[in-house]
Enzyme design. Structure first.
Site, PDB file in Angstrom:
ATOM      1  CG  HIS A  68     -24.152  31.376 -20.761  1.00  0.00           C
ATOM      2  ND1 HIS A  68     -24.539  31.956 -19.576  1.00  0.00           N
ATOM      3  CD2 HIS A  68     -23.030  32.035 -21.148  1.00  0.00           C
ATOM      4  CE1 HIS A  68     -23.673  32.917 -19.258  1.00  0.00           C
ATOM      5  NE2 HIS A  68     -22.751  32.992 -20.202  1.00  0.00           N
ATOM      6  CG  ASP A 170     -21.611  36.547 -18.418  1.00  0.00           C
ATOM      7  OD1 ASP A 170     -22.049  35.726 -19.242  1.00  0.00           O
ATOM      8  OD2 ASP A 170     -20.702  36.290 -17.613  1.00  0.00           O
ATOM      9  CD  GLU A 199     -20.550  30.175 -19.699  1.00  0.00           C
ATOM     10  OE1 GLU A 199     -19.431  30.405 -20.190  1.00  0.00           O
ATOM     11  OE2 GLU A 199     -20.984  30.812 -18.723  1.00  0.00           O
ATOM     12  CD  GLU A 200     -21.562  32.786 -15.956  1.00  0.00           C
ATOM     13  OE1 GLU A 200     -20.407  32.564 -15.577  1.00  0.00           O
ATOM     14  OE2 GLU A 200     -21.870  33.749 -16.686  1.00  0.00           O
ATOM     15  CG  ASP A 222     -20.588  34.242 -22.922  1.00  0.00           C
ATOM     16  OD1 ASP A 222     -21.148  35.190 -22.323  1.00  0.00           O
ATOM     17  OD2 ASP A 222     -20.163  33.228 -22.332  1.00  0.00           O
ATOM     18  CG  HIS A 308     -19.227  37.234 -13.509  1.00  0.00           C
ATOM     19  ND1 HIS A 308     -18.605  36.049 -13.193  1.00  0.00           N
ATOM     20  CD2 HIS A 308     -19.862  37.013 -14.687  1.00  0.00           C
ATOM     21  CE1 HIS A 308     -18.857  35.153 -14.156  1.00  0.00           C
ATOM     22  NE2 HIS A 308     -19.603  35.740 -15.066  1.00  0.00           N
TER      23      HIS A 308
HETATM   24 CO    CO Z   1     -20.128  34.765 -16.903  1.00  0.00          CO
HETATM   25 ZN    ZN Z   2     -21.061  34.243 -20.097  1.00  0.00          ZN
END
Ligand code: CO
Ligand code: ZN
Length: 336
Positions: A68, A170, A199-200, A222, A308
């Site tokens: 992603h 990420d 994706e998130e 990922d 994150h």
């Molecule tokens: Co993420």
């Molecule tokens: Zn991710």
């Protein structure tokens, strides 16, 4: 395995990590990736949701590689008469960590998140936070941004020994691993690299991409969490101990034959690996494996601390192990 000793080009990781691309607004990062991979694929297209699909033709198995390209962020919900913005979150954002973080909009404008005067720490809620983009009033703010515009967290890429810190590792590190593998791989298999959107916010791009591509097998790349920091939630994954082969997360359980394929390949080429059992979250393979009549799917994960946050931390040795294992899997015989 070809060129396994090549080191990845970390200046590319820097460019990918710094690109703007919150869920639903991935055009900027998508264009950057397309420019880099164009020479290495037979076809390059964008599907209706915005997934970037690169095909390398072949006569063997059809393998989908999913990474992603979207990142978490915030989206403007309201602009007040003094030019301050209210916002909602896009993806897994921890509200308690937001005060005094910088964010950046697609047009380059930077803002800072702050908060109303709070009587007690427990008053810290999304509804009490605001975003200051330096506008003098509502009119000026509305000339710079609009309701529905998204901003991402800023955080430059820095090297700290073998570790690398940046915003959006990420999952720009996943995109990076896929690109490095695409550059090196030589195989009879048909490869479809899907750089997925959204994706998130719920594995959305991977769902349509998998349906359209209908592969024999899929591998997502990922980040995953680690359990190696002071009093962390117990988890066996450690930074620097190798690529993580996912066994379980909240979106999927890896089929035994996929785990076996990944493990024996890592053993054969002496690539450092570890097993990942993740008790939170999921990734693209969660959506892919439930597509059509079911698609065998696994995940190669890059161990990452502070996921994150603006300073997500990875180890370059794990990145190299991930590239090497992905190339070996794509080049090897597949008997699933
Ligand atoms: Co993420
Ligand atoms: Zn991710």
């Amino acid at each position: 395995m070809s060129n396994a000793q090549n080191l990845p080009d970390y200046t590319l990781l820097e460019r990918l990590s710094q690109a703007y691309g919150p869920s639903g607004a991935e055009k900027g990062i998508s264009e950057k990736i397309a420019a880099v991979i164009q020479p290495y694929c037979d076809s390059l297209t964008q599907d209706k949701l915005g997934n970037l699909i690169a095909i390398r033709k072949g006569s063997g198995k059809k393998i989908m590689i999913a990474t992603h390209m979207d990142e978490i962020g915030v989206m403007i919900t309201h602009i007040d008469e003094n030019g301050f913005l209210r916002f909602t979150t896009v993806g897994g954002v921890h509200v308690a960590e937001l005060p005094h973080r910088r964010v950046q909009f697609q047009n380059g404008r930077t803002g800072i998140i702050s908060m109303e005067k709070l009587d007690k720490p427990s008053d810290l809620k999304l509804s009490r936070l605001y975003l200051d983009i330096g506008a003098a009033n509502q009119e000026e703010a509305e000339q710079i941004v609009q309701i529905g515009d998204s901003a991402v967290f800023t955080g430059e890429l820095v090297h700290s020994g073998s570790r690398i810190l940046s915003k959006a590792l990420d999952n720009r590190v996943g995109c990076f691993v896929a690109i490095e593998a695409l550059k090196r791989v030589q195989t009879e298999h048909e490869l479809s690299f899907a750089f997925t959107v959204q994706e998130e916010v719920g594995l959305r791009g991977a769902q349509t991409a998998a349906f359209a591509l209908d592969p024999d097998v899929a591998i997502a790349v990922d980040v995953t969490l680690t359990g190696d920091t002071p009093k962390a939630h117990p988890m066996e994954v450690k930074l620097g101990n190798g690529v993580a082969i996912k066994v379980f997360d909240h979106s999927m359980i890896t089929p035994p034959q996929i785990k076996q394929w990944m493990t024996t390949t890592a053993e054969k080429y002496k690539i450092p690996y570890q097993f990942e059992v993740l008790e939170f979250g999921g990734t693209d393979s969660g959506a892919i494996h439930l597509t059509k009549g079911g698609i065998p799917a696994g995940v190669l994960s890059i161990p990452t601390r502070y996921v994150h946050s603006p300073s997500e931390m990875i180890d370059s040795k794990d990145v190299e192990a991930a590239v090497n294992l992905l190339v070996a899997l794509l080049e090897g015989p597949i008997n699933l």
